[in-house]
Design an enzyme around this catalytic site. Structure first.
Site, mmCIF file in Angstrom:
data_model
loop_
_atom_site.group_PDB
_atom_site.id
_atom_site.type_symbol
_atom_site.label_atom_id
_atom_site.label_comp_id
_atom_site.label_asym_id
_atom_site.label_seq_id
_atom_site.Cartn_x
_atom_site.Cartn_y
_atom_site.Cartn_z
ATOM 1 N N ALA A 1 0.848 -1.195 0.000
ATOM 2 C CA ALA A 1 0.000 0.000 0.000
ATOM 3 C C ALA A 1 0.879 1.239 0.000
ATOM 4 C CB ALA A 1 -0.902 -0.009 1.235
ATOM 5 N N GLN B 1 0.002 -1.191 -5.077
ATOM 6 C CA GLN B 1 -1.309 -0.872 -4.516
ATOM 7 C C GLN B 1 -1.338 0.602 -4.116
ATOM 8 O OE1 GLN B 1 -2.563 -2.155 -0.513
ATOM 9 N NE2 GLN B 1 -4.346 -3.093 -1.472
ATOM 10 N N HIS C 1 -6.485 0.299 -3.485
ATOM 11 C CA HIS C 1 -6.812 -0.282 -2.175
ATOM 12 C C HIS C 1 -8.257 0.101 -1.866
ATOM 13 C CE1 HIS C 1 -6.628 -2.069 1.606
ATOM 14 N NE2 HIS C 1 -5.369 -1.821 1.922
ATOM 15 N N TYR D 1 -10.063 1.670 4.340
ATOM 16 C CA TYR D 1 -9.457 2.893 3.808
ATOM 17 C C TYR D 1 -10.439 3.664 2.898
ATOM 18 C CZ TYR D 1 -5.666 0.613 6.098
ATOM 19 O OH TYR D 1 -4.917 0.005 7.075
ATOM 20 N N ARG E 1 -8.594 -3.999 -5.014
ATOM 21 C CA ARG E 1 -8.817 -4.909 -3.884
ATOM 22 C C ARG E 1 -10.108 -4.459 -3.222
ATOM 23 N NH1 ARG E 1 -4.618 -7.367 0.643
ATOM 24 N NH2 ARG E 1 -5.086 -9.468 -0.067
HETATM 25 C C1 LIG Z 1 2.750 -7.265 7.471
HETATM 26 C C2 LIG Z 1 1.477 -7.145 6.695
HETATM 27 C C3 LIG Z 1 1.253 -6.013 5.918
HETATM 28 C C4 LIG Z 1 0.072 -5.906 5.159
HETATM 29 N N1 LIG Z 1 -0.103 -4.805 4.356
HETATM 30 C C5 LIG Z 1 -1.168 -4.753 3.515
HETATM 31 C C6 LIG Z 1 -1.271 -3.730 2.541
HETATM 32 O O1 LIG Z 1 -0.367 -2.907 2.358
HETATM 33 N N2 LIG Z 1 -2.384 -3.717 1.757
HETATM 34 C C7 LIG Z 1 -3.365 -4.678 1.850
HETATM 35 O O2 LIG Z 1 -4.344 -4.630 1.100
HETATM 36 N N3 LIG Z 1 -3.253 -5.683 2.738
HETATM 37 C C8 LIG Z 1 -2.180 -5.757 3.547
HETATM 38 N N4 LIG Z 1 -2.028 -6.831 4.379
HETATM 39 C C9 LIG Z 1 -2.967 -7.969 4.278
HETATM 40 C C10 LIG Z 1 -2.376 -9.028 3.316
HETATM 41 O O3 LIG Z 1 -2.280 -8.521 1.995
HETATM 42 C C11 LIG Z 1 -3.215 -10.315 3.299
HETATM 43 O O4 LIG Z 1 -4.505 -10.004 2.858
HETATM 44 C C12 LIG Z 1 -3.290 -10.949 4.684
HETATM 45 O O5 LIG Z 1 -2.004 -11.052 5.271
HETATM 46 C C13 LIG Z 1 -3.925 -12.352 4.621
HETATM 47 O O6 LIG Z 1 -3.211 -13.163 3.726
HETATM 48 P P1 LIG Z 1 -2.148 -14.290 4.263
HETATM 49 O O7 LIG Z 1 -2.900 -15.181 5.219
HETATM 50 O O8 LIG Z 1 -1.695 -14.996 3.022
HETATM 51 O O9 LIG Z 1 -1.050 -13.538 4.964
HETATM 52 C C14 LIG Z 1 -0.879 -6.940 5.179
HETATM 53 C C15 LIG Z 1 -0.638 -8.072 5.971
HETATM 54 C C16 LIG Z 1 0.528 -8.187 6.702
HETATM 55 C C17 LIG Z 1 0.762 -9.431 7.499
#
Ligand SMILES: Cc1cc2nc3c(=O)[nH]c(=O)nc-3n(C[C@H](O)[C@H](O)[C@H](O)COP(=O)(O)O)c2cc1C
Length: 360
Positions: free
Chosen positions: A59, A101, A166, A171, A216
């Site tokens: 993001a 993003q 995003h 947001y 998203r």
């Molecule tokens: C450290 C971290 C940072 C994240 N930053 C974003 C982000 O910048 N934008 C977003 O849409 N989701 C963000 N997420 C959510 C992830 O994109 C993802 O949807 C979430 O971790 C679930 O997927 P997973 O189980 O494969 O980790 C973040 C998640 C984590 C753990």
């Protein structure tokens, strides 16, 4: 595991396989200026080398006011383009398409008096005031739309293949979608999807036909029926739908009892049924190759997002395709809520530390 190896066409690009690395912010590596650093470069190079089929960069703020965190990366000024060019070159060296993003955090960001579709009070989990959303004037809405378009133009100048808006997780775009927050009586309230649609249209006009622009989207915004309606309105306008959760506290996610995957994957599955030609992504809790393959087969979606799996092991993609141990996220959520990477570059991820120990 045949399905996962397939490539997917999204507008003018082909993914390398069906595993996308979703956006994940790496706070503390940059500073108040939002410039890409060498740590970001190493991070994206590692996951590109590690078998990702598509990378959606973290993001990234479209304006300083729209930031989610003081050390977040930005694309709000032309000079920031140079760093993104370094990232794009590094990722493309591995033939992996690279998107970024784009985010405006609205009431869920660092501003205490923040942009929001309507006046809105955001409280933390203890009920304390976190931020006050101030209903945006029509001219302010148009300014923010232009911020998104300009940021996309910079991403294109940097050589990226496209952007993802995003549009979920609390947001600004998600605030426009959600009827509990968007109570405007002008055109942006009568048609709550218009804010996102105008941004997409502006990006298409500014960046031309050979540039991917997806979103998203919360499957539950606030309910699944609304998520499906939003998706239908975006069908044919966005190049892909990356389905996740809606505004925290103002949306209700669910899946039928016994459903084997996350609520977000269930939402993606239901949305996909309505639009067979639209590339739809699903996310949350995919921890290994077998599960990724089963999600693709069972939910009928096009791409699986694997986030924390790639934080535990940047070679997650290669390892599952080669049938090796890919490590496992230990789901200690607080540890990586904001960023698993500390300021000094060390990793605050127990799953990754365990994986590295097991590799020795
Ligand atoms: C450290 C971290 C940072 C994240 N930053 C974003 C982000 O910048 N934008 C977003 O849409 N989701 C963000 N997420 C959510 C992830 O994109 C993802 O949807 C979430 O971790 C679930 O997927 P997973 O189980 O494969 O980790 C973040 C998640 C984590 C753990």
């Amino acid at each position: 595991m045949d399905k996962i190896r397939e490539r997917v066409k999204i507008r003018n690009i082909w993914t390398k396989n069906r595993i996308a690395v979703p956006p994940m912010v790496c706070f503390h590596w940059s500073d108040d200026n939002g410039y890409v650093t060498d740590k970001n470069l190493q991070h994206y190079r590692d996951i590109a080398a590690g078998g990702a089929g598509l990378i959606i960069g973290e993001a990234t703020a479209v304006s300083k006011r729209g930031r989610l965190h003081e050390t977040q990366l930005g694309l709000w000024e032309d000079k920031q383009t140079e760093g993104w060019k370094r990232l794009a070159d590094a990722v493309h060296r591995y033939d992996v398409p690279f998107l970024v993003q784009l985010l405006h955090a609205g009431v869920s960001g660092i501003e205490k008096e923040a942009d929001c579709p309507s006046d809105y009070i955001l409280r933390d989990s203890n009920g304390e005031l976190r931020a006050r959303g101030c209903g945006m004037s029509l001219s302010r809405v148009h300014e923010v739309i232009d911020d998104f378009v300009q940021a996309a133009r910079r991403a294109q100048l940097a050589g990226l293949d496209g952007i993802e808006l995003h549009g979920c997780h609390s947001y600004l775009i998600c605030q426009f979608f959600n009827r509990n927050i968007n109570r405007r009586d002008d055109i942006y309230g009568q048609c709550r999807e218009k804010f996102a649609l105008d941004i997409l249209e502006g990006i298409r006009e500014s960046c031309g036909d050979d540039f991917v622009a997806g979103i998203r989207l919360g499957a539950f915004e606030p309910a699944l029926e609304d998520g499906i309606q939003n998706a239908l309105t975006l069908n044919g306008k966005a190049d892909f739908l990356d389905i996740s959760y809606g505004f925290a506290g103002e949306s209700f996610s669910y899946s039928p009892e016994g459903y084997p995957f996350s609520d977000a994957i269930y939402g993606a599955q239901e949305i996909k049924k309505w639009m067979p030609d639209m590339p739809v992504f699903g996310v949350d809790g995919i921890t290994d190759g077998e599960m990724a393959e089963n999600v693709l087969l069972h939910a009928g979606i096009d791409m699986v997002d694997v986030g924390r799996g790639f934080l535990v092991n940047p070679a997650f993609g290669n390892d599952i395709l080669e049938g090796k141990d890919c490590g496992k996220c230990l789901h200690c959520r607080p540890a990586c809520r904001w960023s698993p990477f500390l300021n000094d570059g060390t990793v605050n991820c127990p799953g990754r530390n365990l994986f590295l120990r097991n590799q020795k």
